[in-house]
Design a protein around this motif. Structure first.
Motif, short mmCIF file in Angstrom:
data_model
loop_
_atom_site.label_atom_id
_atom_site.label_comp_id
_atom_site.label_asym_id
_atom_site.label_seq_id
_atom_site.Cartn_x
_atom_site.Cartn_y
_atom_site.Cartn_z
N GLY A 23 0.81 -1.20 0.00
CA GLY A 23 0.00 0.00 0.00
C GLY A 23 0.85 1.26 0.00
N ALA A 24 1.94 1.25 0.80
CA ALA A 24 2.81 2.42 0.86
C ALA A 24 3.43 2.71 -0.51
N GLU A 25 3.80 1.65 -1.25
CA GLU A 25 4.38 1.82 -2.57
C GLU A 25 3.36 2.39 -3.55
N LEU A 26 2.12 1.88 -3.51
CA LEU A 26 1.07 2.40 -4.37
C LEU A 26 0.81 3.88 -4.09
N ALA A 27 0.71 4.22 -2.81
CA ALA A 27 0.46 5.61 -2.45
C ALA A 27 1.59 6.51 -2.93
N ARG A 28 2.83 6.04 -2.79
CA ARG A 28 3.98 6.84 -3.23
C ARG A 28 3.96 7.07 -4.73
N ARG A 29 3.70 6.01 -5.50
CA ARG A 29 3.72 6.14 -6.95
C ARG A 29 2.56 6.96 -7.48
N LEU A 30 1.46 6.98 -6.75
CA LEU A 30 0.31 7.78 -7.16
C LEU A 30 0.36 9.21 -6.60
N GLY A 31 1.22 9.42 -5.61
CA GLY A 31 1.33 10.74 -5.01
C GLY A 31 0.12 11.12 -4.16
N VAL A 32 -0.42 10.12 -3.42
CA VAL A 32 -1.61 10.37 -2.60
C VAL A 32 -1.36 9.83 -1.20
N SER A 33 -2.26 10.15 -0.30
CA SER A 33 -2.18 9.62 1.05
C SER A 33 -2.74 8.21 1.08
N THR A 34 -2.45 7.47 2.17
CA THR A 34 -2.98 6.11 2.29
C THR A 34 -4.50 6.12 2.39
N ARG A 35 -5.05 7.19 2.96
CA ARG A 35 -6.51 7.29 3.05
C ARG A 35 -7.12 7.42 1.66
#
Length: 321
Positions: A23-35
């Motif tokens: 999840g942290a990798e997805l959020a980083r690559r999308l430039g969004v928060s985990t929420r």
């Protein structure tokens, strides 16, 4: 930050690798928060994409098989290959799916990005494939036989032989072969205790009773050569040609439904094939573009001589005989 729609498409692309992504990798690559990521994942699920979260450290997410096929994201090469496959599939339509390949092709072409339109247009405009008349073989029959072969299940059906007799057959199915624009089943006949080929358009009343069989080694030559040999009527002559080139060179230039091609030595090979027309076979051999010698039969030798004379006359080298 990109807009929600663009971001969700990007998220889908990241998940379609088939591997779990943290999840942290997805959020980083999308430039969004985990929420925001969790909210986008919920949106994908609402659209029919079965996204699951693996338990444990990292909270990895992945796509799994669902109840229905959701829209897919294809890369450039994947899109072109898919269009090519659908063009070829449309020539081998099965009765229950007439037009399905063409409909899928139109669906993909409508949403192609501009950078791919020229490549795909070239593929579609320059490929011709000739299929058999639709409706003679059903998709249900192909699917049932394929499933039975995969799970090693016996099959039963009524079969009309080449002589026109109707027989009840019991067989162990092994391979389905599309050869010469016809579908064949390679199977082991339970009653005759031997390998047989069956044309699917001559089968009726196909059933899978549920009994299983222990797989046997398929014929040494392989499924396609076995079907090719079995499909030649008894007494039908074959053309025999020796090419002055290695097998690998010649194989790439012969039709897909070619006959048997075997190496003679490192620099030559022998091609054996039946033909409905010696004139057609003579013309096809000339188009291979490799030096060759016709070994038999006399009819093919004579048609090859006539073709050579016509070509020489057309080039102004000699009068036509």
């Amino acid at each position: 930050m990109s807009g929600p729609s663009t971001r969700i498409l990007r998220l889908l692309s990241l998940l379609q690798s088939g591997r779990g992504v943290a999840g942290a990798e997805l959020a980083r690559r999308l430039g969004v928060s985990t929420r925001t990521l969790r909210r986008d994942l919920d949106r994908l699920r609402e659209l029919g994409y079965p996204v699951v979260a693996d338990r444990g450290p990292g909270g990895r997410y992945r796509l799994v098989a669902g109840a229905a096929l959701p829209p897919l994201m294809l890369g450039d090469d994947e899109a072109v290959v898919t269009v090519l496959g659908l063009r070829l599939a449309s020539a081998a339509e099965l009765g229950a799916t007439t037009g399905a390949a063409q409909a899928a092709l139109r669906t993909i072409e409508r949403v192609l990005p501009d950078r791919l339109r020229q490549r795909v247009a070239a593929v579609s405009a320059t490929i011709d494939a000739v299929g058999r008349p639709p409706g003679s073989v059903s998709l249900d029959a192909v699917a049932a036989l394929a499933s039975a072969a995969y799970h090693h299940l016996d099959v039963r059906f009524r079969y009309t032989t080449r002589a026109g007799t109707d027989q009840l057959r019991r067989a162990e199915p092994y391979r389905l072969v599309l050869f010469g624009r016809r579908w064949y089943l390679l199977g082991h006949d339970r009653d005759r205790d031997g390998w047989r080929t069956f044309r699917l358009d001559r089968m009726v009343g196909l059933t899978v009773p549920g009994t299983t069989f222990r797989p046997r080694p398929v014929p040494a030559a392989g499924a396609v050569p076995f079907v090719a040999a079995a499909g030649t009527p008894p007494g039908r002559q074959r053309g025999v040609v020796r090419f002055a080139a290695p097998v690998a060179t010649v194989a790439d230039r012969l039709p897909a439904e070619a006959g048997e091609l075997v190496a003679v030595d490192e620099s030559s090979c022998r091609y054996t094939t039946p033909a409905d027309s010696w004139e057609w076979l003579a013309s096809m051999l000339a188009l291979v573009g490799v030096p060759y010698t016709v070994e038999s039969p006399p009819e093919l030798i004579e048609h090859t001589r006539r073709l050579a004379a016509r070509l020489a006359a057309a080039a102004g080298d000699a009068p036509a005989s």
